[in-house]
Design a protein around this motif. Structure first.
Motif, PDB file in Angstrom:
ATOM      1  N   ARG A 116       0.855  -1.185   0.000  1.00 15.86           N
ATOM      2  CA  ARG A 116       0.000   0.000   0.000  1.00 15.86           C
ATOM      3  C   ARG A 116       0.887   1.230   0.000  1.00 15.86           C
ATOM      4  N   LEU A 117       0.916   1.901  -1.152  1.00 10.53           N
ATOM      5  CA  LEU A 117       1.814   3.023  -1.353  1.00 10.53           C
ATOM      6  C   LEU A 117       1.188   4.308  -0.838  1.00 10.53           C
ATOM      7  N   GLY A 118       1.924   5.025  -0.006  1.00 10.20           N
ATOM      8  CA  GLY A 118       1.414   6.303   0.496  1.00 10.20           C
ATOM      9  C   GLY A 118       0.078   6.094   1.167  1.00 10.20           C
ATOM     10  N   GLY A 119      -0.899   6.919   0.790  1.00 12.73           N
ATOM     11  CA  GLY A 119      -2.242   6.742   1.315  1.00 12.73           C
ATOM     12  C   GLY A 119      -2.354   7.142   2.761  1.00 12.73           C
ATOM     13  N   GLY A 143      -3.793   4.925   5.118  1.00 10.63           N
ATOM     14  CA  GLY A 143      -3.962   3.746   5.962  1.00 10.63           C
ATOM     15  C   GLY A 143      -5.407   3.448   6.288  1.00 10.63           C
ATOM     16  N   VAL A 144      -6.318   4.164   5.636  1.00  8.91           N
ATOM     17  CA  VAL A 144      -7.751   4.029   5.918  1.00  8.91           C
ATOM     18  C   VAL A 144      -8.516   3.509   4.710  1.00  8.91           C
ATOM     19  N   THR A 145      -8.184   4.039   3.524  1.00 14.26           N
ATOM     20  CA  THR A 145      -8.867   3.638   2.295  1.00 14.26           C
ATOM     21  C   THR A 145      -7.887   2.945   1.363  1.00 14.26           C
ATOM     22  N   ALA A 146      -8.387   1.976   0.605  1.00 19.97           N
ATOM     23  CA  ALA A 146      -7.523   1.205  -0.293  1.00 19.97           C
ATOM     24  C   ALA A 146      -8.308   0.760  -1.516  1.00 19.97           C
ATOM     25  N   PHE A 147      -7.561   0.485  -2.608  1.00 20.95           N
ATOM     26  CA  PHE A 147      -8.146  -0.013  -3.845  1.00 20.95           C
ATOM     27  C   PHE A 147      -7.944  -1.514  -3.943  1.00 20.95           C
ATOM     28  N   VAL A 148      -8.962  -2.205  -4.472  1.00 26.82           N
ATOM     29  CA  VAL A 148      -8.876  -3.643  -4.731  1.00 26.82           C
ATOM     30  C   VAL A 148      -9.337  -3.872  -6.169  1.00 26.82           C
ATOM     31  N   THR A 149      -8.418  -4.276  -7.032  1.00 31.59           N
ATOM     32  CA  THR A 149      -8.751  -4.478  -8.436  1.00 31.59           C
ATOM     33  C   THR A 149      -9.508  -5.784  -8.617  1.00 31.59           C
ATOM     34  N   ILE A 150     -10.645  -5.712  -9.343  1.00 27.04           N
ATOM     35  CA  ILE A 150     -11.464  -6.918  -9.555  1.00 27.04           C
ATOM     36  C   ILE A 150     -11.554  -7.317 -11.029  1.00 27.04           C
ATOM     37  N   THR A 151     -11.367  -6.352 -11.949  1.00 25.20           N
ATOM     38  CA  THR A 151     -11.349  -6.679 -13.375  1.00 25.20           C
ATOM     39  C   THR A 151     -10.202  -5.925 -14.034  1.00 25.20           C
ATOM     40  N   ARG A 152      -9.783  -6.437 -15.180  1.00 26.11           N
ATOM     41  CA  ARG A 152      -8.777  -5.757 -15.993  1.00 26.11           C
ATOM     42  C   ARG A 152      -9.258  -5.771 -17.440  1.00 26.11           C
ATOM     43  N   GLY A 153      -8.855  -4.754 -18.189  1.00 25.29           N
ATOM     44  CA  GLY A 153      -9.214  -4.690 -19.595  1.00 25.29           C
ATOM     45  C   GLY A 153     -10.631  -4.201 -19.835  1.00 25.29           C
TER      46      GLY A 153
END
Length: 478
Positions: free
Chosen positions: A163-166, A168-178
């Motif tokens: 987890r870069l920077g941020g 520590g409370v909100t985060a991204f989770v990738t579920i699809t690509r393309g």
């Protein structure tokens, strides 16, 4: 992150994580563009962390400089080229330093990047990050290295992103690509390849891990999250060839939302980006069912004119879009929407422009991302249509759209006044160090005075007593 795209006139965003004492090399990693790029940068940092690289915020001490780039508009690419030019003197001083370009711009230009930007040693597309260790060995041996092969399978599901920077409370989770949509103005299908979905079990495990590490909100990410469809792997386009068992046990986006909401009931859940033609009413039913799914949808429309929507190959009409909004508000009365709007697309008439303005008034968006059309090489529009709207007309129409959105945003913010909202504290207000900033379920930013005992990551009941065009003003509810 509230914004879908960072300001293209600004420098990208650099990040750093805690150092591993055994790592001896330094990585300077800077991201541009959409949230997917920021999420991908976390995957890249994780891969290189295992290869002996610690991240740094000081470009002058880096052994490896990587820019994760955006191709969505010409200005975004110009910003990257200007940034690269700033490294020329540094490269002369430190000839052993490696400079690489990642992401959509790398995928679009491929070997041209090595030819045009003489200081670039490394060009890596969005589906080739696992190959970075091998590519870096090539650059260590004095050779330029490139991998821009697009994959029908790659989702990086087994890589645990750092987890870069941020905050520590909100985060991204990738579920699809393309993306398979092939909008005529868009370069994404050519830079990110075919649409494929990630194993739901790996998504849930990542969300649980974030919850266990103190995160309070996740945003499920994809070029088109509503198209999420897991049937055991492979591109969505091949679903018709799946076995009967695969079809019977497939998981769509609404079902994934349900699984995630149950798996991490104490976490807020957001998602981005949605596409109208794939958005199911079941998604809104899940939003109504679960309190922890935020009542906000970024739903790009691009134009209010059927003529423009057809020319853009948007696969939905004005009427279908408005009907979806109407039904969504019936299911989730307090839902909010934001938009993407392209102004001055090929052959856009004044009537088309007025259709856009009238659609905006009907939907009443909370906010939006509005841009003059920028022709992208290689897209169907670039190949088959003339970019024939004069620049001054584009700018005048864009100014009218921005002005209207400003009025709508102020009205929408005003509708939140006089009520108590649950605000997730994400950080300290930039304008007042004695105030917190956070967002409500509808994604509206709120600032309020700090009280003793409150901390970043808390969800606080806040009474909103006033608003500006884009911000709610509140105080902790008694």
């Amino acid at each position: 992150m509230q914004e879908k795209y960072i300001d293209e006139t600004k420098q990208g965003e650099a990040f750093a994580i805690a150092e591993r004492p055994e790592n001896s090399k330094k990585l300077f990693l800077e991201s541009y563009g959409c949230q997917m790029n920021f999420s991908d940068s976390e995957i890249v940092a994780s891969i290189l962390n295992e290869q002996g690289y610690n991240t740094t915020m000081k470009v002058e001490e880096a052994d490896l400089i990587l820019l994760n780039t955006c191709s969505i508009r010409e200005k975004a690419e110009q910003t990257v080229r200007m940034r690269l030019s700033q490294f020329k003197n540094l490269k002369k001083e430190r000839p052993n330093m490696t400079v690489g370009v990642l992401g959509c711009m790398a995928e679009r230009l491929k070997t041209k990047f090595l030819e045009e930007e003489q200081l670039v040693d490394l060009v890596v597309g969005p589906d080739a990050y696992r190959d970075l260790p091998n590519l870096l060995k090539e650059t260590d041996d004095g050779r330029d290295a490139i991998n821009v092969i697009l994959s029908k399978e790659e989702t990086y599901a087994d890589i645990n992103p750092v987890r870069l920077g941020g905050n520590g409370v909100t985060a991204f989770v990738t579920i699809t690509r393309g993306c398979d949509n092939m909008c005529t103005f868009c370069v994404v299908p050519f830079t990110r390849g075919r649409e494929r979905s990630r194993d739901p079990h790996s998504i849930i495990e990542e969300c649980k891990d974030l919850a266990n590490n103190g995160y309070k909100e996740i945003t499920l990410l994809g070029q088109n999250v509503d198209s999420y469809l897991w049937y055991g792997g492979g591109p969505k386009k091949d679903f018709a060839k799946a076995s009967e068992m695969q079809k019977a046990t497939a998981v769509n986006f609404a079902q994934l939302l349900d699984l995630v909401a149950k798996a991490v009931p104490e976490m807020r859940i957001r998602f981005s980006t949605s596409n109208p033609q794939d958005m199911s009413l079941d998604v809104f039913r899940m939003m109504a069912k679960h309190d922890n799914i935020c009542k906000y949808v970024h739903l790009p429309v691009q134009s209010g004119s059927n003529n423009m929507l057809e020319a853009m190959n948007r696969q939905h009409t004005r009427e279908e879009y408005l009907d979806l909004i109407k039904k969504a508000k019936e299911i989730v009365p307090d839902v909010s929407f934001s938009q993407d709007m392209i102004i001055g697309f090929c052959n856009e008439t004044e009537e088309d422009h007025q259709d856009t303005l009238s659609l905006m008034r009907e939907v009443e968006y909370d906010y939006g991302y509005m841009f003059a059309y920028s022709e992208r090489p290689g897209t169907p529009a670039h190949k088959k249509m003339e970019d024939n709207i004069p620049a001054d007309v584009k700018q005048r129409r864009l100014a009218e759209v921005i002005a209207l959105q400003g009025e709508l945003s102020k009205q929408r913010m005003k509708s939140y006044v006089g009520r108590i909202h649950q605000i997730l504290i994400e950080g300290i207000s930039k304008k007042n160090k004695n105030q917190w900033k956070g967002r409500n379920s509808q994604n509206a930013v709120c600032v309020f005075d700090q009280l003793e005992g409150q901390k970043i990551g808390d969800i606080v009941d806040v009474f909103v007593y006033d608003n500006t065009q884009g911000t709610l003003l509140g105080r902790t509810a008694e």
